[in-house]
Design a protein around this motif. Structure first.
Motif: not given
Length: 799
Positions: A177-181
Motif C-alpha cells: 500500500v505504501g508503494t502505491a502511495v
C-alpha cells in the motif's frame, strides 16, 4: 498613436480555476501502533510495557527515556527474549521521535534497528526489522521523500514477501500500500495500480481480520490510481466496493478507509461532471461522520467541506460555497493531522477567491496573507506552490487597486523566500517578480529605481536558459526600454530595443518572440520621438512581415499596433495613399476576427481611414466609414470601442463645423459626449473643445464657456499638454473674450498647466502679471501667435 505597453503578469482572473481546484482526499500510509511481543516474563519486557504505557498516554518524551533505559540495561544481553525487547524498544523510540517532529533522529534510529537486527532469524527480530522498515517508509512518505520511501517499501516486500507469519504478511501488505502511495505521489499511476492489485491478489480472499485494514487501504488506493488515470467510473466502482465490503466493520482503521472511500466517491462524481450526485455524496459523509472525534474522520469531514464548496461553486451557488469553505477552515483549525496542511491551505485559497469574486478585496488579501503566515516556511512542494500562488494573487489585487508600494513589499517577500532555490519553477517565479517590480516602480514614477531593478534582474539571470526565465528577462528589457522612452532617454531606449533583437530575435519560443515583436513596435515609436519617422515605418513594416506571416494569433496585438502606428505616421508624412493602403491591410487582417484587440484595431482603423478620406475630399466615403464605426460600436460596453465611436462622432462633427453646419455638429457632439457615460479623457476633451466652437458659431457664448470649463477640468488627466489644445483655447478666447477665458483658466484644475496662456491673455488685457522668466518667454510667443492668427471659419460666420 498606440503607446508602448508595460509587460506584467497575467491578471488574477486567469488563475480562478486554479484557485478553485479540487482538494481530493489522499489515502496515506497509516503507521502501526507501538509494538510489543509476549515472550516469557522478563525485566526487559516490564520496562518495555511501562514505556508503551507512557507513549499511549501521550508522554512521548518520557517514553523515549524509558526505551533508552531498556537499551542501556539490556542492549548487551545474550538472552533472545531481552534482545527482542531491545529491538522493539528501538523501533518504538524511532516512531516516538517521529511523533515529536525529530524526523532525522527517528530515521537514524530505525536504520540502526535494520543494521543491528536485520540478520536475525527469530520472529521478534523479523517483526522489529519489518516494523522499522515500515515506519521508515511512512516517515519518508510524510516528508515527501517519495523515491526513498519507495525503495524502503520494496525492501520490506523483498525481505518478508514470502513469510506466512500473519503479522509479517500484514506488514508486507502495508508496504505494498505504501508503494502505491509513493508511486501515485511520483505520478507513476499505472505502477501504483499494479501495486494495489498485488495486495488484492495476495490478501483479497483472506479471512484473517489482521489483513482487512491493508486490503481496504489497497482498495481505496486503487481508486486513487484510477482517478489519476482519468478512469473516473472505475474509480467510483473501486471506492464503492470498499463501502460494500467493509461498510459494517467495527474496526476503527477500516472505518477510516470506508469514510475515505465515501468521500472519494464524491470526488469521482465531481470529476465526472455529476455535480448534484457529488454534492449528495459529500453531504452524506458530513452527516455520517460530523460528530466523530476521531482525528482522521474529522479530517475526512473537513476535506469534504472543501470539496463540497468546490461543487457548490461549480453550481454557481457561491454564497453556500463560501460558507462550506469557511466551515472547512474552522474544522481544520480545530486540529487535524499535519498531512492536512495542503487541503487546509486549499480551503483558505478558495475562500480568498470567493471573497474577491464577491468584491471583498481586503478580506481576500487578509486570507492570502494568512496562507503565507501559516505555511510560508514549509518546504513541502504542494504547500510551496500554494504559498507562491497566494503571494502572486496578493500582488495582482494590490496592483489592480493601485497599492503599488504594498505590492513591491510582497514581491520582495517572494524573492526572500524563493530566491535561493535552484528549482526551475521558483527561479522563474523570482524572475517574474523582477518583471512586475519594474512595472510597479514605473507606475509610482520611480524611474531610476525601475531602471536599477531591470539591470539587477538582467545581471542576476545572465546565462540562465530556462524558457520561462528568458521570457521574463526579455519582458524586463522591454520594460526598461519603456522607462527610458518615458524619461526621454531615446538613444538609450533604442539601444535596449536593439539588444532585445540581438539576444532573442532568433529564438524559437513563441512567447519570447512576442516580446521581440513588442520591442520592435516600441522601437518604431522611439524613432518617431527622435524625428526619424521614415525609419519607424520601416521597422513597423518589418514587424508585419516577420510576425504576420506566421498566422499565429499570438502576435496579432503587435501586428495591429504596428499597422495602426504606420497609418498615423504615413498620414503625418502627407502620404495619404500609403496610409489608406495600411488601413485596408488592417481591415483585411482583423476585419473578420472576434479577438478583442482585433476588433479594437478595426474600430481605430475605420476612424483613421475616415479622416484620411476626408482630407482627400472623399467626403461620402469618409462619412460611410465614420457611420460604420458609430453603428458597430456606439453601444459597446468596452471603453476602447466606445471611445472609437465617440471619436468618429467628434471627427465627423469637426468636418460638419468646418463646412459651416454648426447645428448638425452639435447634434453629433451631444451623442458623443452623452452625460453619465465616462470616456477616454483625451477624446472627450477634444469633443468639448469642438462643441465649444460649435456653440460659438451659433452665437451661444454661455454654452461655449461651459464646454471650455469641462475641457479644462480634464487637462490634468492627460500625461502631457498637447499643442492643439493650446491653439484651440487661444482661438476660443477671441470668441468669448480674453477676460472670460482668463477667469475660466484661473478657476480650473489646469490653472498651473496653462499659466503661459493665461499670462499672454492678461497682457492682451493690458495687465502686467509677474511670472518667472521662462513663463514670460513662452507667454510672449503665444501672444505673438494670437496676434498673427486669423479668425476661424466658424467665428467669421458667427460674426
Amino acid at each position: 498613436m498606440a503607446l508602448e505597453r508595460l509587460i506584467g503578469l497575467p491578471s488574477l482572473e486567469a488563475h480562478r480555476e486554479e484557485l478553485l481546484s479540487l482538494a481530493a482526499p489522499a489515502f496515506a500510509y497509516a503507521p502501526s501502533e507501538f509494538s510489543a511481543v509476549s515472550p516469557a516474563p522478563s525485566a526487559a519486557r516490564e520496562l518495555l510495557g511501562r514505556a508503551l504505557a507512557l507513549a499511549e498516554g501521550g508522554r512521548l518524551q518520557d517514553a523515549v527515556a524509558a526505551w533508552d533505559e531498556v537499551v542501556r540495561r539490556f542492549g548487551e544481553s545474550d538472552k533472545p527474549a531481552d534482545l527482542e525487547q531491545v529491538s522493539l524498544a528501538l523501533v518504538n523510540k524511532g516512531k516516538a521521535l517521529g511523533g515529536l517532529g525529530r524526523a532525522e533522529e527517528a530515521l537514524a534510529v530505525l536504520d540502526g534497528v535494520v543494521q543491528r537486527f536485520g540478520t536475525g532469524n527469530g520472529e521478534g527480530h523479523s517483526l522489529a526489522v519489518a516494523t522499522a522498515l515500515a515506519g521508515k517508509g511512512g516517515m519518508l512518505s510524510s516528508l515527501n521523500r517519495h523515491t526513498e520511501a519507495l525503495a524502503t517499501w520494496k525492501e520490506v516486500a523483498r525481505r518478508f514477501g514470502k513469510s506466512r507469519v500473519p503479522t509479517l504478511e500484514a506488514l508486507v501488505a502495508n508496504a505494498l500500500v505504501g508503494t502505491a502511495v509513493a508511486l501515485n505521489a511520483l505520478n507513476r499511476h499505472g505502477e501504483a495500480l499494479e501495486a494495489c492489485d498485488e495486495v488484492l491478489e495476495r490478501v483479497g480472499k483472506s479471512g484473517s481480520p489482521a489483513l482487512h485494514a491493508e486490503l481496504a487501504s489497497a482498495m481505496v488506493g486503487r481508486g486513487h490510481a484510477l482517478i489519476a488515470l482519468d478512469r473516473a467510473d472505475e474509480a467510483i466502482n473501486a471506492w464503492s466496493a470498499v463501502v460494500e465490503r467493509f461498510g459494517r466493520s467495527d474496526s476503527p482503521r477500516i472505518g477510516e478507509q470506508v469514510a475515505s472511500a465515501h468521500a472519494n466517491i464524491g470526488t469521482g462524481l465531481f470529476q465526472s461532471g455529476r455535480l448534484e450526485e457529488a454534492l449528495a455524496a459529500f453531504d452524506g459523509v458530513v452527516r455520517n461522520y460530523m460528530a466523530s472525534d476521531v482525528p482522521i474522520l474529522r479530517e475526512v469531514v473537513a476535506r469534504c467541506f472543501v470539496n463540497r464548496g468546490n461543487v457548490l461553486a461549480a453550481l454557481n451557488r457561491e454564497a453556500e460555497a463560501l460558507s462550506s469553505w469557511e466551515e472547512a477552515i474552522r474544522r481544520f483549525e480545530a486540529g487535524v493531522s499535519p498531512e492536512a496542511a495542503e487541503p487546509f491551505s486549499v480551503a483558505l485559497m478558495n475562500r480568498a477567491a470567493a471573497l474577491l469574486h464577491a468584491g471583498r478585496q481586503n478580506e481576500a488579501l487578509d486570507v492570502w496573507g494568512d496562507v503565507v503566515d501559516r505555511f510560508g516556511a514549509d518546504d513541502r512542494p504542494g504547500l510551496l506552490t500554494i504559498v507562491a500562488n497566494a503571494q502572486t494573487h496578493r500582488c495582482a489585487v494590490l496592483e489592480q487597486s493601485g497599492r503599488f508600494e504594498e505590492a513591491l513589499a510582497v514581491w520582495q517577500q517572494v524573492e526572500d523566500r524563493f530566491g535561493n532555490s535552484d528549482a526551475p519553477e521558483w527561479v522563474a517565479l523570482v524572475a517574474s517578480s523582477f518583471l512586475q517590480r519594474c512595472a510597479d516602480l514605473f507606475k509610482l514614477g520611480r524611474m531610476e529605481a525601475a531602471l536599477a531593478t531591470c539591470d539587477r534582474a538582467v545581471d542576476r539571470f545572465e546565462g540562465n536558459d530556462l524558457p520561462a526565465v528568458l521570457d521574463a528577462v526579455a519582458g524586463i528589457l522591454v520594460n526598461k526600454g519603456i522607462v527610458l522612452v518615458t524619461a526621454q532617454r531615446n538613444e538609450e531606449a533604442l539601444a535596449v530595443w536593439d539588444e532585445i533583437e540581438r539576444r532573442f530575435g532568433n529564438s524559437d519560443d513563441p512567447q519570447i518572440l512576442k516580446q521581440v515583436a513588442s520591442a520592435l513596435v516600441s522601437k518604431g515609436t522611439t524613432l518617431v520621438h527622435m524625428n526619424r519617422a521614415e525609419d519607424a515605418v520601416g521597422v513597423w513594416n518589418d514587424v508585419v512581415r516577420r510576425f504576420g506571416e506566421s498566422g499565429s494569433p499570438l502576435y496579432h496585438e503587435e501586428i495591429a499596433t504596428a499597422v495602426l502606428n504606420r497609418v498615423v505616421v504615413l498620414g503625418s508624412l502627407n502620404r495619404p495613399d500609403e496610409a489608406l493602403e495600411a488601413c485596408d491591410e488592417a481591415l483585411r487582417r482583423f476585419g473578420s476576427g472576434d479577438e478583442p484587440y482585433g476588433v479594437e484595431a478595426v474600430a481605430q482603423t475605420l476612424v483613421s481611414k475616415a479622416s484620411l478620406l476626408a482630407s482627400l475630399d472623399r467626403t461620402e466615403e469618409a462619412f460611410a466609414a465614420w457611420n460604420e464605426v458609430v453603428r458597430r460600436f456606439e453601444a459597446s460596453d468596452e471603453p476602447a470601442l466606445r471611445d472609437a465611436a465617440e471619436s468618429a462622432l467628434c471627427r465627423r462633427a469637426q468636418h460638419e463645423l468646418t463646412e459651416g453646419r454648426a447645428r448638425t455638429a452639435l447634434g453629433l457632439l451631444d451623442r458623443a459626449l452623452l452625460q453619465g457615460r465616462a470616456g477616454m479623457p483625451d477624446s472627450r476633451l477634444q469633443g468639448h473643445l469642438i462643441r465649444a466652437r460649435a456653440y460659438l458659431a451659433e452665437g451661444d457664448r454661455e454654452a461655449c464657456a461651459g464646454d471650455v470649463k469641462a475641457a479644462l477640468s480634464m487637462l490634468p488627466e492627460l500625461n502631457m499638454l498637447p499643442r492643439d489644445v493650446l491653439v484651440a483655447l487661444a482661438d476660443l478666447s477671441a470668441g468669448i473674450g480674453p477676460e472670460w477665458m482668463c477667469e475660466l483658466i484661473k478657476s480650473s484644475p489646469a490653472g498651473d498647466l496653462l499659466l503661459p496662456l493665461r499670462t499672454a491673455l492678461e497682457r492682451e488685457l493690458g495687465l502686467e502679471p509677474r511670472v518667472a522668466r521662462e513663463v514670460e518667454e513662452i507667454a510672449e510667443d503665444i501672444r505673438r501667435e494670437l496676434l498673427a492668427r486669423p479668425n476661424s471659419k466658424a467665428e467669421q460666420q458667427s460674426a
